[in-house]
Write an enzyme that holds these catalytic residues in place. Structure first.
Site, short mmCIF file in Angstrom:
data_model
loop_
_atom_site.label_atom_id
_atom_site.label_comp_id
_atom_site.label_asym_id
_atom_site.label_seq_id
_atom_site.Cartn_x
_atom_site.Cartn_y
_atom_site.Cartn_z
N SER A 175 119.23 48.13 -11.95
CA SER A 175 119.66 46.97 -11.18
C SER A 175 120.40 47.41 -9.91
O SER A 175 119.80 48.06 -9.04
CB SER A 175 120.52 46.06 -12.06
OG SER A 175 120.66 44.77 -11.49
N ASP A 348 111.11 39.15 -15.23
CA ASP A 348 112.38 39.48 -14.59
C ASP A 348 112.70 38.50 -13.47
O ASP A 348 111.92 38.34 -12.53
CB ASP A 348 112.32 40.91 -14.02
CG ASP A 348 113.69 41.48 -13.70
OD1 ASP A 348 114.57 40.71 -13.28
OD2 ASP A 348 113.87 42.69 -13.88
N HIS A 377 115.01 41.08 -17.15
CA HIS A 377 115.87 42.09 -16.53
C HIS A 377 116.71 42.86 -17.56
O HIS A 377 116.76 44.10 -17.54
CB HIS A 377 116.80 41.42 -15.51
CG HIS A 377 117.39 42.36 -14.51
ND1 HIS A 377 116.65 42.95 -13.51
CD2 HIS A 377 118.66 42.82 -14.36
CE1 HIS A 377 117.43 43.74 -12.78
NE2 HIS A 377 118.65 43.67 -13.27
#
Length: 400
Positions: A175, A348, A377
């Site tokens: 991320s 995601d 995610h």
């Protein structure tokens, strides 16, 4: 008389030099330096690694602006494959890589595969060591944005890994840990310290983000409201965090969701494959404090659709950058010498498929993109079958 005057002048000059030397020695002695931290019973090593009988050492690594970053070195009996550095996402710490049992945690899997594993921690995460002169109650402790991670934290930790191993390292980011690497590798010399990079939930552009907290909060300009209100620290337990969560929870999209029981989904969007019985445990550790400016920077990127530095406003931008608008990070400057593996989940909502496609198109290095069906995610880190669907792909990529 002249000789006496000369001797007096000599003594004055010598005394002045001695005073300066003492001052300089005091500055060197007072300056923070990288060192090992022993007997930290609440550290990441003691909490998550030692119970499984892996080797683990704690280090405090200073940045130029005084933050004392936590770096943990995790290893098994064999470290023949060299170093690998793991960097977490927003509102997390290095514990995300070891929060599950060894068979379900990437850091342990890499150690079992023969790697010398280093876990990085952002400046205000639970497993860093604060600041040389500031406390967490000081507003200045929280006066930083994502740009500081690009310019200070990540380069500092990668140079530390190189100083410990004298080898180029593999890199794994998740991320915001991918976003930081994309910018840092393109705009500093630290890319020369990296052999290959695996980016999980890869993020650069955020134009099409649909994850609840970031998309709703940015569209409502909650970040600006909180900054004007003097909120510097962002965490779910303080007034700023509660205000954001309560506002997002009142939106029509979240009417049938228990927001405080699903904090991870609030940040990442819905996940398919995380062990529901462990959610309270994840919520306890993975909603760590960050700066309000870091959150605001992410909201700015959602609104602008660009991959750029912090927007201080027209006047602030002129003072910081010499231009009315913040400069962009150029992905075309990403080094061709660092092969990339990008892994995103099919569902995601943070690493959106269109944003990732734009990212891949602009990257000049050899890039392999893997899309994991059903995954979102958070699943790429915490999914019950992430070892088979994600981690093995990372280890195989490094082995080639």
């Amino acid at each position: 008389m002249k000789s006496r005057s000369r001797r007096a002048a000599w003594w004055v000059a010598t005394l002045g030099l001695l005073v300066k030397l003492v001052y300089l020695l005091d500055q060197v002695t007072a300056a923070p330096y990288a060192h090992e931290v022993f007997n930290n019973k609440n550290g990441l090593c003691s909490t998550f690694v030692h119970p499984y009988n892996y080797g683990c050492r704690e280090f405090s690594v200073p940045t130029q602006d005084g933050f004392l970053l936590g770096v943990q070195r995790l290893y098994g009996p064999n470290r023949s494959k060299g170093p690998v550095f793991l960097y977490h996402g927003i509102m997390q710490g290095g514990d995300i890589w070891v929060i599950n049992q060894p068979r379900d945690s990437l850091a342990f899997q890499l150690a079992d595969a023969g790697y010398d594993v280093f876990l990085g921690n952002t400046r205000t995460s639970n497993f860093s060591y604060g600041h040389a002169t500031l406390s967490r109650s000081d507003d200045d402790f929280w006066d930083w944005s994502w740009d500081n991670l690009v310019e200070q934290d990540l380069p500092t930790m990668l140079r530390f890994v190189h100083s410990q191993t004298n080898q180029r390292t593999m890199y794994v980011g998740f991320s915001q840990g991918t976003m930081t690497a994309f910018a840092a590798f393109a705009h500093s010399d630290v890319s020369g310290l990296v052999k290959k990079a695996a980016m999980l939930g890869p993020v650069a552009y955020l134009e099409n983000v649909d994850a609840p907290m970031l998309s709703i909060a940015s569209n409502m300009y909650l970040d600006r409201i909180l900054l004007v209100a003097g909120v510097y620290e962002f965490r779910v337990e303080n007034s700023g965090g509660r205000r954001v969560i309560n506002t997002v929870c009142r939106s029509q999209r979240m009417q049938h969701v228990d927001c405080f029981d699903n904090l991870l989904d609030m940040v990442t969007g819905p996940n398919c494959c995380i062990n529901t019985t462990r959610r309270p445990f994840y919520n306890r550790y993975e909603m760590q404090a960050t700066s309000m400016k870091n959150v605001a920077h992410m909201a700015q990127l959602v609104r602008s659709g660009e991959f750029q530095k912090y927007d201080h406003g027209y006047v602030g931008n002129l003072l910081h950058y010499g231009s009315l608008d913040p400069p962009s990070y150029s992905l075309s400057a990403f080094p061709r010498t660092v092969p990339l593996l990008l892994i995103r989940g099919e569902k995601d909502e943070l690493a959106d498929k269109d944003d990732v496609a734009r990212l891949v198109k602009e990257l000049p290095s050899a890039t392999q993109l893997v899309v994991v069906p059903r995954y979102a995610h958070g699943d790429v880190m915490l999914g019950v079958d992430a070892t088979a669907l994600v981690y093995r792909k990372v280890i195989d990529f490094f082995a080639k």
